[in-house]
Write a protein that holds these residues in place. Sequence first.
Motif: not given
Length: 209
Positions: A63-75
């Motif tokens: 979940d942390l990885f998902k939140n981190f990715s969302d914050r930096f626009d990584i899909v």
Amino acid sequence: MSLVRLKIKGISYSQTQNGAYALILNEVEGDRKLPIVIGAFEAQSIAIALEKEIKPPRPLTHDLFKNFSDRFDIVVKQVIIHKLVDGVFYSSIICEREGIEEIIDARTSDAIALALRFQAPIFTYKTILDKAGIFLKFSSKEKEQKENDDSIMVDEILQEGETIEIESGASDGYTELTKEELDAELKKAVSNEDYEKAAKLRDEISKRN
């Protein structure tokens, strides 16, 4: 090499391997299954992503990885199980940021846990499915259970003439609890971050709905 899309069929606890779980993937346009042995933590993370009603009080690693990715626009665009060596599956996560695509090596269990959170498709190569894909054999009783429950109950995985016992976890007395007691126990398990217990409770609740 042609890619074959997979979907998650279920997770089953292995009584023969302590702390091990079997993640069962099913080809979308076919009947073959791809069983992958994963650890308890990854099994819990995948189960939580599958069970939308279980909300951890704090983010798990995936979940942390998902939140981190969302914050930096990584899909995460897709996951590909690209190699099988000595019974170990190797996977790649295909990511994209600002139109630039990157390929990241990952354990298959982690890759699938992330694919669920990004709603990304999962693929493998036809050659891998030809080599490791199997058909599951169910007893008559399990076929009846399967019709009423989407979760998979696996007794035997037959591959190349070898039988590997994979059994579902014990009910731990949950069948004796009322619906209200199950709901209370589920809420307590999530609060205590005991996601293995929460997944089992959720399975019992689902059977009664």
